[in-house]
Design a protein around this motif. Structure first.
Motif, PDB file in Angstrom:
ATOM      1  N   LEU A   1       1.303 -39.593  -5.048  1.00  0.00           N
ATOM      2  CA  LEU A   1       2.326 -39.795  -4.018  1.00  0.00           C
ATOM      3  C   LEU A   1       3.171 -41.025  -4.328  1.00  0.00           C
ATOM      4  CD1 LEU A   1       0.343 -39.031  -0.709  1.00  0.00           C
ATOM      5  CD2 LEU A   1       2.010 -37.577  -1.882  1.00  0.00           C
ATOM      6  N   THR A   2       2.516 -42.094  -4.814  1.00  0.00           N
ATOM      7  CA  THR A   2       3.248 -43.319  -5.160  1.00  0.00           C
ATOM      8  C   THR A   2       4.184 -43.058  -6.329  1.00  0.00           C
ATOM      9  OG1 THR A   2       1.358 -44.612  -4.399  1.00  0.00           O
ATOM     10  CG2 THR A   2       2.984 -45.744  -5.780  1.00  0.00           C
TER      11      THR A   2
ATOM     12  N   VAL B   1       3.864 -44.770   4.395  1.00  0.00           N
ATOM     13  CA  VAL B   1       4.424 -43.509   4.887  1.00  0.00           C
ATOM     14  C   VAL B   1       4.576 -42.526   3.734  1.00  0.00           C
ATOM     15  CG1 VAL B   1       6.457 -42.424   5.919  1.00  0.00           C
ATOM     16  CG2 VAL B   1       5.593 -44.587   6.824  1.00  0.00           C
ATOM     17  N   HIS B   2       4.953 -43.039   2.568  1.00  0.00           N
ATOM     18  CA  HIS B   2       5.224 -42.187   1.408  1.00  0.00           C
ATOM     19  C   HIS B   2       4.169 -42.308   0.317  1.00  0.00           C
ATOM     20  CE1 HIS B   2       9.180 -41.627   3.192  1.00  0.00           C
ATOM     21  NE2 HIS B   2       9.312 -42.937   3.268  1.00  0.00           N
TER      22      HIS B   2
ATOM     23  N   TYR C   1      -1.052 -45.969  -0.545  1.00  0.00           N
ATOM     24  CA  TYR C   1      -1.331 -47.286   0.024  1.00  0.00           C
ATOM     25  C   TYR C   1      -0.023 -48.060   0.146  1.00  0.00           C
ATOM     26  CZ  TYR C   1      -6.178 -46.233  -1.242  1.00  0.00           C
ATOM     27  OH  TYR C   1      -7.407 -45.651  -1.345  1.00  0.00           O
ATOM     28  N   PRO C   2       0.037 -49.066   1.020  1.00  0.00           N
ATOM     29  CA  PRO C   2       1.254 -49.879   1.144  1.00  0.00           C
ATOM     30  C   PRO C   2       1.685 -50.427  -0.219  1.00  0.00           C
ATOM     31  CG  PRO C   2      -0.277 -50.394   2.909  1.00  0.00           C
ATOM     32  CD  PRO C   2      -1.024 -49.495   1.967  1.00  0.00           C
ATOM     33  N   SER C   3       2.979 -50.289  -0.514  1.00  0.00           N
ATOM     34  CA  SER C   3       3.460 -50.618  -1.859  1.00  0.00           C
ATOM     35  C   SER C   3       4.844 -51.235  -1.820  1.00  0.00           C
ATOM     36  CB  SER C   3       3.501 -49.356  -2.736  1.00  0.00           C
ATOM     37  OG  SER C   3       2.225 -48.768  -2.858  1.00  0.00           O
ATOM     38  N   LEU C   4       5.146 -51.977  -2.878  1.00  0.00           N
ATOM     39  CA  LEU C   4       6.468 -52.584  -3.045  1.00  0.00           C
ATOM     40  C   LEU C   4       6.891 -52.446  -4.494  1.00  0.00           C
ATOM     41  CD1 LEU C   4       7.930 -55.781  -1.531  1.00  0.00           C
ATOM     42  CD2 LEU C   4       7.894 -55.607  -4.023  1.00  0.00           C
TER      43      LEU C   4
END
Length: 317
Positions: free
Chosen positions: A13-14, A100-101, A104-107
């Motif tokens: 997903l990431t 959301v996408h 895990y939370p990512s930047l």
């Protein structure tokens, strides 16, 4: 797409999320795990462009990290603010603070040239550079301030190392039972230390070293300059010996930085940061060993921390 090692693999997903933020015709051709982070998984992504060249991006993923949303929002805001300021920070590409996408939370951010340098060699050149860079960060006056600083370490959470000077540590713990001294607020990085600063060091001219970037802005806050100075001082003391922690404070003032008005007020913040490091010595030592300092065993770092705290309490006496 190839992986430099198994840890570099980007979750499906990431991967799809990152791909949606690439330019038309671009694709990821290689991923590589980067070491040095404690809270985040960090990967360098090599992107093939339409003209046949490549460019790099950096993906930061917070896996099962408490307050990941807050940290990624702070980092995204900081990177946006820092654009055009002269502080060499990465550029923000995209952020998914609540997963959301992504899994895990990512930047996703731009990649900066340079590398972290944790060696003893050339330290006398790098310390003034670090000090000048921190003064420049503290000089920023954003229209919208980041959140007020917090300090999580309490008298009950401190972990004195084995063999520590019991009297010195008891006195140090008493210091942080008191309320913090009054201070003038500044824009803080809150994890400014050699592991979050990138350098270009010419092999034949180490004295010509220069800073190419400051990374990891997830704890950006508003508070006393002493907090950042104390944190960098403690890290330098543990990496290179207690004398270098004292030298950094001097270098910061030589560069035009302003610390708390009295010696006891300055020592409050230095003691507080030293005690905060006691809670994560094992993890910090492991990170530094992975980054190329195999001699920094947990015991060695504990001994340096004990020497640092003891020296601070001797100065308070």
């Amino acid at each position: 797409m190839t992986n430099h090692d198994e840890a570099a693999a980007v979750r499906p997903l990431t991967l799809a999320w990152v791909s949606r933020h690439l330019e038309a015709g671009e694709r990821i051709v290689k991923t590589e795990a980067l070491h040095g982070g404690i809270t985040a998984e960090i990967r360098r992504l090599t992107i093939a462009t339409r003209d046949g060249s490549t460019r790099d991006l950096v993906l930061r993923t917070f896996v099962n990290v408490e307050h990941a949303e807050d940290g990624l929002n702070r980092e995204a805001d900081a990177l946006t603010l820092l654009t055009g300021t002269g502080v060499p920070a990465p550029g923000l590409v995209a952020v998914d603070p609540t997963a959301v996408h992504c899994e895990y939370p990512s930047l996703l951010r731009t990649h900066l040239a340079g590398r972290t340098v944790l060696d003893d060699e050339g330290l006398e050149t790098r310390v003034p550079l670090l000090a000048r860079q921190l003064v420049a960060i503290h000089a920023l006056r954003p229209a919208v301030r980041p959140p007020e600083y917090v300090t999580l370490t309490t008298a009950d959470s401190v972990v004195p190392p084995k063999g520590a000077d019991a009297a010195a540590w008891a006195a140090a713990i008493d210091v942080i039972r008191k309320p913090p001294p009054p201070c003038e607020g500044r824009f803080l990085h809150r994890d400014f230390q050699p592991g979050n600063v990138l350098f270009d060091v010419p092999p034949s001219r180490p004295a010509d070293a220069r800073i190419t970037g400051v990374v990891d802005w997830a704890a950006t806050s508003w508070g006393p300059a002493d907090l950042d100075v104390a944190h960098c001082s403690t890290n330098l003391a543990l990496l290179h010996g207690p004398a270098w922690g004292l030298r950094f404070s001097e270098a910061y003032e030589e560069a035009g930085g302003v610390l708390a008005a009295t010696a006891n007020e300055r020592l409050y913040w230095q003691v507080r940061d030293g005690l905060a490091c006691s809670e994560e010595v094992q993890q910090v030592a492991k990170t530094w060993r992975e980054a190329g300092r195999p001699e920094l065993t947990t015991r060695t770092v504990e001994e340096r921390l004990n020497a640092c705290v003891t020296a601070l309490m001797d100065a308070l006496a």
